[in-house]
Scaffold this motif. Structure first.
Motif, PDB file in Angstrom:
ATOM      1  N   ILE A 232       0.824  -1.203   0.000  1.00 34.04           N
ATOM      2  CA  ILE A 232       0.000   0.000   0.000  1.00 34.04           C
ATOM      3  C   ILE A 232       0.863   1.260   0.000  1.00 34.04           C
ATOM      4  CG2 ILE A 232      -1.747   1.260   1.300  1.00 34.04           C
ATOM      5  CD1 ILE A 232      -2.718  -1.461   2.327  1.00 34.04           C
ATOM      6  N   ILE A 233       1.879   1.299   0.862  1.00 35.91           N
ATOM      7  CA  ILE A 233       2.687   2.521   0.954  1.00 35.91           C
ATOM      8  C   ILE A 233       3.419   2.781  -0.355  1.00 35.91           C
ATOM      9  CG2 ILE A 233       4.716   3.532   2.072  1.00 35.91           C
ATOM     10  CD1 ILE A 233       3.689   2.535   4.672  1.00 35.91           C
ATOM     11  N   ASN A 234       4.047   1.742  -0.910  1.00 33.94           N
ATOM     12  CA  ASN A 234       4.754   1.930  -2.172  1.00 33.94           C
ATOM     13  C   ASN A 234       3.805   2.305  -3.296  1.00 33.94           C
ATOM     14  OD1 ASN A 234       7.534   1.694  -1.675  1.00 33.94           O
ATOM     15  ND2 ASN A 234       7.334  -0.517  -1.409  1.00 33.94           N
ATOM     16  N   ASN A 235       2.597   1.745  -3.300  1.00 31.66           N
ATOM     17  CA  ASN A 235       1.623   2.106  -4.326  1.00 31.66           C
ATOM     18  C   ASN A 235       1.203   3.561  -4.212  1.00 31.66           C
ATOM     19  OD1 ASN A 235       1.496  -0.219  -5.770  1.00 31.66           O
ATOM     20  ND2 ASN A 235      -0.221  -1.086  -4.610  1.00 31.66           N
ATOM     21  N   VAL A 236       0.961   3.988  -2.963  1.00 31.48           N
ATOM     22  CA  VAL A 236       0.553   5.381  -2.759  1.00 31.48           C
ATOM     23  C   VAL A 236       1.679   6.325  -3.190  1.00 31.48           C
ATOM     24  CG1 VAL A 236      -0.037   7.101  -1.006  1.00 31.48           C
ATOM     25  CG2 VAL A 236      -1.120   4.860  -0.951  1.00 31.48           C
ATOM     26  N   LEU A 237       2.909   5.989  -2.808  1.00 29.14           N
ATOM     27  CA  LEU A 237       4.048   6.828  -3.188  1.00 29.14           C
ATOM     28  C   LEU A 237       4.221   6.848  -4.704  1.00 29.14           C
ATOM     29  CD1 LEU A 237       6.681   5.920  -0.440  1.00 29.14           C
ATOM     30  CD2 LEU A 237       5.365   8.024  -0.652  1.00 29.14           C
ATOM     31  N   SER A 238       4.044   5.671  -5.342  1.00 25.73           N
ATOM     32  CA  SER A 238       4.156   5.610  -6.797  1.00 25.73           C
ATOM     33  C   SER A 238       3.136   6.527  -7.443  1.00 25.73           C
ATOM     34  CB  SER A 238       3.919   4.182  -7.299  1.00 25.73           C
ATOM     35  OG  SER A 238       4.807   3.305  -6.695  1.00 25.73           O
ATOM     36  N   TRP A 239       1.919   6.533  -6.877  1.00 25.38           N
ATOM     37  CA  TRP A 239       0.839   7.346  -7.422  1.00 25.38           C
ATOM     38  C   TRP A 239       1.154   8.838  -7.234  1.00 25.38           C
ATOM     39  CZ3 TRP A 239      -2.943  10.399  -4.832  1.00 25.38           C
ATOM     40  CH2 TRP A 239      -4.003  10.827  -5.648  1.00 25.38           C
ATOM     41  N   ILE A 240       1.655   9.193  -6.038  1.00 23.55           N
ATOM     42  CA  ILE A 240       1.951  10.600  -5.756  1.00 23.55           C
ATOM     43  C   ILE A 240       3.056  11.115  -6.692  1.00 23.55           C
ATOM     44  CG2 ILE A 240       2.901  12.204  -4.042  1.00 23.55           C
ATOM     45  CD1 ILE A 240       1.505  10.578  -1.889  1.00 23.55           C
ATOM     46  N   PHE A 241       4.155  10.336  -6.788  1.00 26.98           N
ATOM     47  CA  PHE A 241       5.300  10.813  -7.566  1.00 26.98           C
ATOM     48  C   PHE A 241       5.215  10.399  -9.029  1.00 26.98           C
ATOM     49  CE2 PHE A 241       6.919  10.609  -3.177  1.00 26.98           C
ATOM     50  CZ  PHE A 241       7.231  11.953  -3.039  1.00 26.98           C
ATOM     51  N   ASN A 242       4.142   9.690  -9.355  1.00 29.00           N
ATOM     52  CA  ASN A 242       3.895   9.287 -10.734  1.00 29.00           C
ATOM     53  C   ASN A 242       5.064   8.505 -11.331  1.00 29.00           C
ATOM     54  OD1 ASN A 242       2.242   9.039 -12.863  1.00 29.00           O
ATOM     55  ND2 ASN A 242       2.716  11.025 -13.790  1.00 29.00           N
ATOM     56  N   THR A 243       5.707   7.704 -10.505  1.00 34.48           N
ATOM     57  CA  THR A 243       6.792   6.853 -10.987  1.00 34.48           C
ATOM     58  C   THR A 243       6.837   5.622 -10.095  1.00 34.48           C
ATOM     59  OG1 THR A 243       9.177   6.605 -10.895  1.00 34.48           O
ATOM     60  CG2 THR A 243       8.285   8.485  -9.771  1.00 34.48           C
ATOM     61  N   LYS A 244       7.433   4.562 -10.560  1.00 35.32           N
ATOM     62  CA  LYS A 244       7.446   3.317  -9.796  1.00 35.32           C
ATOM     63  C   LYS A 244       8.336   3.474  -8.559  1.00 35.32           C
ATOM     64  CE  LYS A 244       6.364  -1.148  -9.734  1.00 35.32           C
ATOM     65  NZ  LYS A 244       4.957  -1.382  -9.376  1.00 35.32           N
ATOM     66  N   VAL A 245       7.727   3.388  -7.367  1.00 34.49           N
ATOM     67  CA  VAL A 245       8.505   3.440  -6.124  1.00 34.49           C
ATOM     68  C   VAL A 245       8.484   2.047  -5.499  1.00 34.49           C
ATOM     69  CG1 VAL A 245       8.686   4.462  -3.838  1.00 34.49           C
ATOM     70  CG2 VAL A 245       7.896   5.854  -5.745  1.00 34.49           C
ATOM     71  N   GLU A 246       9.645   1.519  -5.170  1.00 36.34           N
ATOM     72  CA  GLU A 246       9.700   0.202  -4.521  1.00 36.34           C
ATOM     73  C   GLU A 246      10.657   0.251  -3.342  1.00 36.34           C
ATOM     74  OE1 GLU A 246      10.508  -3.011  -7.182  1.00 36.34           O
ATOM     75  OE2 GLU A 246       8.405  -3.177  -7.743  1.00 36.34           O
ATOM     76  N   LEU A 247      10.271   1.023  -2.332  1.00 33.93           N
ATOM     77  CA  LEU A 247      11.126   1.104  -1.144  1.00 33.93           C
ATOM     78  C   LEU A 247      11.127  -0.237  -0.419  1.00 33.93           C
ATOM     79  CD1 LEU A 247      10.036   4.537   0.369  1.00 33.93           C
ATOM     80  CD2 LEU A 247      12.172   4.013  -0.808  1.00 33.93           C
ATOM     81  N   PRO A 248      12.301  -0.713  -0.010  1.00 27.78           N
ATOM     82  CA  PRO A 248      12.332  -1.953   0.783  1.00 27.78           C
ATOM     83  C   PRO A 248      11.918  -1.671   2.224  1.00 27.78           C
ATOM     84  CG  PRO A 248      14.555  -1.156   0.392  1.00 27.78           C
ATOM     85  CD  PRO A 248      13.624  -0.163  -0.243  1.00 27.78           C
ATOM     86  N   LEU A 249      10.665  -1.955   2.552  1.00 24.90           N
ATOM     87  CA  LEU A 249      10.147  -1.616   3.880  1.00 24.90           C
ATOM     88  C   LEU A 249       9.878  -2.845   4.733  1.00 24.90           C
ATOM     89  CD1 LEU A 249       7.557   1.117   2.795  1.00 24.90           C
ATOM     90  CD2 LEU A 249       9.781   1.493   3.854  1.00 24.90           C
ATOM     91  N   VAL A 250       9.951  -4.023   4.131  1.00 27.49           N
ATOM     92  CA  VAL A 250       9.650  -5.212   4.908  1.00 27.49           C
ATOM     93  C   VAL A 250      10.713  -6.266   4.627  1.00 27.49           C
ATOM     94  CG1 VAL A 250       8.169  -6.475   3.284  1.00 27.49           C
ATOM     95  CG2 VAL A 250       7.677  -6.564   5.726  1.00 27.49           C
ATOM     96  N   LEU A 251      10.798  -7.278   5.503  1.00 25.13           N
ATOM     97  CA  LEU A 251      11.887  -8.256   5.489  1.00 25.13           C
ATOM     98  C   LEU A 251      13.222  -7.561   5.709  1.00 25.13           C
ATOM     99  CD1 LEU A 251      10.736 -10.714   2.680  1.00 25.13           C
ATOM    100  CD2 LEU A 251      10.486 -10.923   5.149  1.00 25.13           C
ATOM    101  N   ASN A 252      13.189  -6.537   6.533  1.00 22.80           N
ATOM    102  CA  ASN A 252      14.408  -5.849   6.962  1.00 22.80           C
ATOM    103  C   ASN A 252      14.128  -5.185   8.313  1.00 22.80           C
ATOM    104  OD1 ASN A 252      12.854  -3.573   6.438  1.00 22.80           O
ATOM    105  ND2 ASN A 252      13.770  -3.251   4.431  1.00 22.80           N
ATOM    106  N   LEU A 253      15.097  -4.377   8.772  1.00 18.38           N
ATOM    107  CA  LEU A 253      14.974  -3.775  10.095  1.00 18.38           C
ATOM    108  C   LEU A 253      13.739  -2.862  10.197  1.00 18.38           C
ATOM    109  CD1 LEU A 253      16.364  -3.571  12.843  1.00 18.38           C
ATOM    110  CD2 LEU A 253      17.616  -1.597  11.984  1.00 18.38           C
TER     111      LEU A 253
END
Lengths: 274, 270
Positions: A124-145
C-alpha cells in the motif's frame, strides 16, 4: 473452621494448580537446563560452542539492539497516546481505549500479515508513493529492520499505554491547578509536573516491554530479514533444522538469563512500590 | 484537566498532541483496517482496496479440508485449555487471594513463571519434556502446553476479582456454618461471575492465538490455525490468509467487547 478441615479444603483448592505447576510448568524448564548441560554426562560443551560461534554472538547483539530500539520507540509512542487519553473526559477515554485494546487483543499473525501487505514492494505505501510521484517506487520496507521495528512497535505500544496511563491518572489534579494558578504555562506544567511524576511509570513500562521483546519470535521471523533474526529464531533453527538440542537449550538458557537480569530490577522495584 | 486554560499556546500544544495521537491510533488500527476489507475481496490477487467484493475467500477457507481442519483443531484445543485452566486456576486464585499457607510463595512463583519466561524457552522445554514422555505431536501435548500459558492469567484475574469482593459476606457465610467449599460455591462464585467469564474468554483467546508453543509441539495431524498461518505466511501470500485474519480478528473483537462490557466501571483495567 478447625485445622483439619482447613487443610483438607486447602488440598482441594490448591491441588489442581499444584499439579499443573509440578507436572506441566516446572519439568519443561528443568529439561531445558538439563539438556543444555549434555544429558547424562555433565558438560558445558554446548555453552562453549555457542559462545565461540559468530552466528550466536551476532544474533545476541541483534537481539539486544532490536529489543532496545523497539522498546524505546514504543515507549515514546505509548507515552503520547497515554497523555492524550489522560486529557480526555472519562467517557471519551473509555471509547478511545477501544482503539488501544483492540490491537492489544489482535493476533500477532494478523498484524504480521497486514504489515506485509502495507509495507511490501507492491504494498500500500509503495503504491501510494508511486501514485503521488507518478513513478514506480519500490522502497524496501519489509523483510528488513524497518519492517521488524514497525511490527514490534505496533505490538508493544498498547503494552506501554496501559501502565503509563495509570501513572498519569494517578497524578493529583490539584498539582495542575496549583501550577496554573502560580502562572505556569502548559509547556512548563508538562516539564515540571507531568513528565517528572509519570517518568517512573514510563521507565517501568520501557523495561517491561524490553524484557518482553527479548523473546520475540514471530515478528522477526515474518517481518525481519535474514540479518534481523533474534535469539528465539536461533533456538528454533537449532531445534528444527540442525537438530542440535544441546545448543538450542543452551541458547534458551542464555536468553532466560538475560531476561532474568533485565527483569530482576523491575520485579524488585514493583515489590517495593506495593 | 487543562480546561481552565484558553491561551493560544496551550491550544497549539493540544492540537499537536491530538494530531500525533491520532496518527498513532491509525498506526495501531492499520492492521485491522487493511485485512478486513481484503477478506471480502476477489480470490485471485491481494490488493487493497479490493476491486470487487464477495464472500469467496471465506467459501474457499471453509471448503479447504486443511484450513477447516486446523480451525477445528484450534477450537478443540482452546476449549479443552479453557476448561482445564479454569479448573486449576479459579480455586487456586481464590485460595491464594484469601489465605496464607506454607509454600504459597513458591507455588505462586512456579505457576506465574510462564508470564515472564520467554515463550521460546518454555516451548523448547515442553517439546523436550513431552518428547521424553512420548506425547509430543499429540493434541494432548498442545493442550498441556497452552494450559501452562493460560493458568497464570486465570489466576491473576481471579485474584483481582476476589480482592474486589466484600469479605464480610464470606465471614457471614462462615458464621452461619458453611464449610469452605459450600461458601466458595454459593457465596464467592456467584459474585465472581464477571471475572470468571472474562478469564474464560481470555484463556480461550490466548490458546486460540498461541503460535510459538504449538509451533514446537505440532505434528502433521495437530496443526492449529496459527501454526498453519505462520507457515503459510513464510512461504506464500495467499488471499485466503485475509479471510483467516478476519476470522481471528472477529474473535478478538468479541473477547474485547465481552471484557469491556463486564468491566464497564473501570475502563483502564485490561
Amino acid at each position: 473452621m478447625n485445622q483439619a478441615s482447613s487443610i483438607r479444603a486447602q488440598t482441594i483448592f490448591m491441588s489442581p494448580a499444584v499439579l499443573v505447576a509440578t507436572l506441566i510448568v516446572l519439568p519443561p524448564l528443568l529439561y531445558v537446563f538439563y539438556t543444555s548441560v549434555h544429558g547424562p554426562v555433565f558438560s558445558l560443551a554446548a555453552y562453549g560452542e555457542i559462545l565461540t560461534s559468530t552466528l550466536f554472538r551476532q544474533t545476541l547483539v541483534t537481539t539486544l539492539i532490536i529489543a532496545g530500539l523497539s522498546s524505546f520507540l514504543s515507549s515514546i509512542l505509548g507515552f503520547v497516546v497515554a497523555l492524550h487519553l489522560a486529557r480526555q473526559s472519562a467517557r471519551r477515554r473509555a471509547m478511545l481505549m477501544l482503539v488501544v485494546l483492540l490491537p492489544f487483543w489482535t493476533s500477532i499473525l494478523v498484524k504480521c500479515f497486514a504489515f506485509t501487505i502495507i509495507l511490501g514492494r507492491e504494498g500500500i505505501i509503495n503504491n501510494v508513493l508511486s501514485w503521488i510521484f507518478n513513478t514506480k517506487v519500490e522502497l524496501p520496507l519489509v523483510l528488513n529492520l524497518v519492517g521488524l521495528l514497525v511490527g514490534m512497535t505496533n505490538f508493544l505500544v498498547p503494552l506501554v499505554v496501559l501502565p503509563v496511563l495509570a501513572s498519569l491518572l494517578a497524578i493529583d489534579n490539584a498539582l495542575y491547578r496549583a501550577a496554573s494558578i502560580m502562572g505556569a504555562k502548559p509547556a512548563r506544567i508538562f516539564w515540571t509536573v507531568t513528565l517528572p511524576l509519570s517518568l517512573p511509570g514510563v521507565f517501568a513500562a520501557l523495561l517491561s516491554v524490553f524484557v518482553m521483546s527479548l523473546g520475540a519470535f514471530v515478528i522477526p521471523g515474518l517481518l525481519g530479514g535474514p540479518k534481523d533474526q533474534m535469539l528465539s529464531n536461533l533456538v528454533d533453527f537449532y531445534n528444527r533444522e540442525v537438530l542440535d538440542w544441546h545448543k538450542a537449550a543452551a541458547i534458551s538458557v542464555v536468553l532466560f538469563g538475560i531476561v532474568f537480569i533485565a527483569g530482576g530490577p523491575l520485579a524488585l522495584w514493583r515489590r517495593r512500590k506495593v | 484537566m487543562l480546561s481552565s486554560i484558553h491561551d493560544p499556546q496551550s491550544q497549539r500544544y493540544c492540537a499537536i498532541g491530538t494530531a500525533l495521537a491520532v496518527a498513532i491510533y491509525s498506526f495501531l488500527l492499520a492492521p485491522i483496517v487493511v485485512t478486513v476489507p481484503m477478506a471480502f475481496g476477489p480470490t485471485n490477487a491481494l490488493s487493497f482496496p479490493p476491486t470487487s467484493y464477495s464472500l469467496d475467500l471465506f467459501t474457499i477457507f471453509f471448503n479447504s479440508p486443511s484450513w477447516l481442519g486446523s480451525l477445528l483443531e484450534s477450537l478443540k484445543i482452546a476449549l479443552a485449555t479453557t476448561t482445564v485452566s479454569m479448573l486449576a486456576g479459579v480455586p487456586a486464585g481464590y485460595w491464594i487471594a484469601r489465605h496464607e499457607f506454607v509454600g504459597k510463595g513458591l507455588v505462586t512463583i512456579i505457576i506465574m513463571s510462564p508470564l515472564v519466561i520467554p515463550t521460546i524457552v518454555t516451548g523448547l522445554g515442553l517439546y523436550l519434556y513431552l518428547s521424553y514422555l512420548r506425547l509430543a505431536g499429540t493434541t494432548l501435548s498442545i493442550v498441556l502446553g497452552h494450559v501452562m500459558v493460560t493458568v497464570p492469567y486465570v489466576v491473576v484475574m481471579v485474584i483481582a476479582g476476589v480482592n474486589k469482593l466484600d469479605r464480610n459476606l464470606e465471614f457471614g457465610a462462615e458464621l452461619m456454618g458453611a464449610g469452605p467449599i459450600r461458601m466458595f460455591v454459593t457465596v464467592v462464585i456467584p459474585q465472581l461471575v464477571p471475572s470468571l467469564v472474562s478469564a474464560a474468554f481470555f484463556a480461550f483467546l490466548l490458546s486460540f492465538d498461541e503460535v510459538i508453543i504449538s509451533w514446537f509441539l505440532a505434528s502433521p495431524s495437530t496443526v492449529t490455525l496459527p501454526v498453519k498461518m505462520y507457515s503459510a505466511l513464510q512461504w506464500e501470500l495467499s488471499p485466503v490468509i485475509a479471510a483467516v485474519s478476519t476470522l481471528m480478528t472477529g474473535l478478538s473483537l468479541l473477547v474485547c467487547i465481552v471484557t469491556i462490557a463486564l468491566k464497564k466501571s473501570t475502563p483502564t483495567d485490561v
